[in-house]
Design a protein around this motif. Structure first.
Motif, PDB file in Angstrom:
ATOM      1  N   ASN A  36     -75.353  43.053 -85.907  1.00 27.09           N
ATOM      2  CA  ASN A  36     -74.876  41.789 -86.757  1.00 27.09           C
ATOM      3  C   ASN A  36     -74.252  41.956 -88.104  1.00 27.09           C
ATOM      4  OD1 ASN A  36     -75.743  40.560 -84.110  1.00 27.09           O
ATOM      5  ND2 ASN A  36     -77.761  39.461 -85.174  1.00 27.09           N
ATOM      6  N   LEU A  61     -64.747  37.304 -95.083  1.00 22.90           N
ATOM      7  CA  LEU A  61     -66.184  37.618 -94.921  1.00 22.90           C
ATOM      8  C   LEU A  61     -66.883  36.318 -95.238  1.00 22.90           C
ATOM      9  CD1 LEU A  61     -66.857  40.965 -96.672  1.00 22.90           C
ATOM     10  CD2 LEU A  61     -66.413  40.625 -94.563  1.00 22.90           C
ATOM     11  N   ASP A  62     -68.066  35.950 -94.314  1.00 21.53           N
ATOM     12  CA  ASP A  62     -68.767  35.082 -94.669  1.00 21.53           C
ATOM     13  C   ASP A  62     -70.161  35.356 -95.404  1.00 21.53           C
ATOM     14  OD1 ASP A  62     -70.469  32.316 -92.371  1.00 21.53           O
ATOM     15  OD2 ASP A  62     -70.851  32.805 -94.527  1.00 21.53           O
ATOM     16  N   GLN A 119     -71.018  43.731 -87.532  1.00 24.87           N
ATOM     17  CA  GLN A 119     -70.075  42.932 -87.106  1.00 24.87           C
ATOM     18  C   GLN A 119     -69.539  41.796 -87.938  1.00 24.87           C
ATOM     19  OE1 GLN A 119     -71.980  41.414 -83.386  1.00 24.87           O
ATOM     20  NE2 GLN A 119     -71.307  43.427 -82.190  1.00 24.87           N
ATOM     21  N   ALA A 120     -70.331  41.123 -88.755  1.00 27.20           N
ATOM     22  CA  ALA A 120     -69.984  40.178 -89.754  1.00 27.20           C
ATOM     23  C   ALA A 120     -69.225  40.827 -90.982  1.00 27.20           C
ATOM     24  CB  ALA A 120     -71.574  39.772 -90.395  1.00 27.20           C
ATOM     25  N   GLU A 131     -67.063  43.077 -90.441  1.00 25.20           N
ATOM     26  CA  GLU A 131     -65.606  43.223 -89.796  1.00 25.20           C
ATOM     27  C   GLU A 131     -64.686  41.890 -90.067  1.00 25.20           C
ATOM     28  OE1 GLU A 131     -64.961  46.443 -87.325  1.00 25.20           O
ATOM     29  OE2 GLU A 131     -66.152  46.810 -89.161  1.00 25.20           O
ATOM     30  N   ARG A 132     -65.254  40.882 -89.875  1.00 22.90           N
ATOM     31  CA  ARG A 132     -64.751  39.462 -89.919  1.00 22.90           C
ATOM     32  C   ARG A 132     -63.990  39.301 -91.178  1.00 22.90           C
ATOM     33  NH1 ARG A 132     -70.004  37.269 -87.998  1.00 22.90           N
ATOM     34  NH2 ARG A 132     -69.967  38.090 -86.046  1.00 22.90           N
ATOM     35  N   ARG A 133     -62.629  38.658 -91.196  1.00 21.53           N
ATOM     36  CA  ARG A 133     -62.076  38.102 -92.179  1.00 21.53           C
ATOM     37  C   ARG A 133     -61.701  36.583 -92.107  1.00 21.53           C
ATOM     38  NH1 ARG A 133     -63.357  42.142 -93.078  1.00 21.53           N
ATOM     39  NH2 ARG A 133     -62.438  44.113 -93.692  1.00 21.53           N
TER      40      ARG A 133
END
Lengths: 150, 154
Positions: A59, A69-70, A62-63, A65-67
């Protein structure tokens, strides 16, 4: 290998895990909860930990990799991981987790990514070392049982 | 009547929630009273350890996974000298569960638990009605004096 030598090896290996900072006093406390009815308690705790946290690690990956970032989500994930890591004193994993949290708070994406790579390394190394330790501990217990008079 | 000494039977691998197999488990402390505790933690690994640590120190301990389960248990009439409760629980949070338990007039010693203490969490949890707040894991250095204090107050 005779039982005394095995017992010494187990003690030495555990001491080495302490000296290298992989585990802390909490590991001993969990060991003290072992008894005749649950001789593998620590090993089962550690096995449960790795089963439980493997999804968390994915998790977080994967997090990351997001744009954009949260960082709040990342912080929640690492909080969960650290909570579990404290259960048996996974010291280096906890330390990297704490550093990761600082980077989350500072919203430092590069810091988070670099620290997470280090955390994964420590996580995997600890698993390997504990597997070897538990294997030896099991052999020592078997040798001890075998040596008892009938 | 002496407290029942229970042990966790771990079976063939995997953690058990405890099926009350009696054993000659060595108990590290005895108390003047039969002390009881409730553990509330949604992480099985932590819940089992918290329960076993308390049992090892002679406290009859029940463990539940959610704030709702804890509130239900207390509402049904179960009483506990000590309640150990994690701040982050699914659906009903630790602070909300504590608020509801205190609203029922429960005066048990309630100890809030967290993986990492933050100032905000500390404020929220104390405002909800906990008596103490500690980082996990349970450490005899801090939880045994709490048990002793509760034992002496009865």
């Amino acid at each position: 290998m005779d039982r005394n030598r095995l017992a010494r090896q187990v003690a030495l290996q555990k001491q080495s895990l302490f000296d290298q900072g992989y585990i802390d006093q909490q590991f001993i406390q969990v060991e003290e909860l072992q008894d005749v009815s649950s001789p593998n308690f620590v090993e089962e705790i550690v096995t449960s930990y790795y089963q439980d946290t493997s999804r968390l690690i994915v998790n977080i990956e994967q997090a990351l990799e997001r744009r954009p970032l949260d960082f709040d989500q990342l912080d929640r994930y690492i909080y969960q991981l650290n909570g579990r890591s404290t259960s048996f004193g996974a010291r280096k994993v906890i330390a990297e987790g704490a550093l990761f949290r600082e980077y989350c708070e500072a919203e430092n994406a590069e810091g988070c990514k670099t620290t997470f790579q280090q955390l994964k390394t420590e996580y995997a190394t600890l698993k390997r070392k504990l597997e070897a330790y538990f294997q030896l501990a099991r052999q020592a217990r078997l040798a001890e049982t075998a040596s008892r008079p009938m | 009547m002496a407290p029942t000494i229970e042990s966790v039977y771990l079976g063939n691998g995997g953690l058990s929630e405890g099926n009350n197999k009696r054993s000659n488990r060595f108990v590290k402390a005895t108390w003047k009273n039969n002390l009881t505790a409730l553990v509330v933690d949604n992480v099985e690994l932590c819940r089992v350890l918290e329960r076993e640590n308390l049992r090892a120190y002679g406290v009859e301990t029940v463990a539940v996974e959610t704030g709702e389960a804890a509130v239900e248990l207390v509402a049904s009439g179960s009483t506990f000298n000590l309640i150990f409760i994690d701040i982050y629980l699914p659906t009903m949070s630790g602070p909300e569960a504590v608020r509801q338990i205190r609203a029922m007039g429960v005066r048990s010693k309630i100890i809030g638990l967290t993986a990492i203490i933050t100032e905000k969490d500390e404020q929220d949890f104390f405002a909800a009605g906990i008596d103490e707040f500690y980082e996990k894991p349970l450490d005899p250095d801090w939880f045994v004096p709490i048990i002793r204090e509760v034992d002496n107050q009865i």
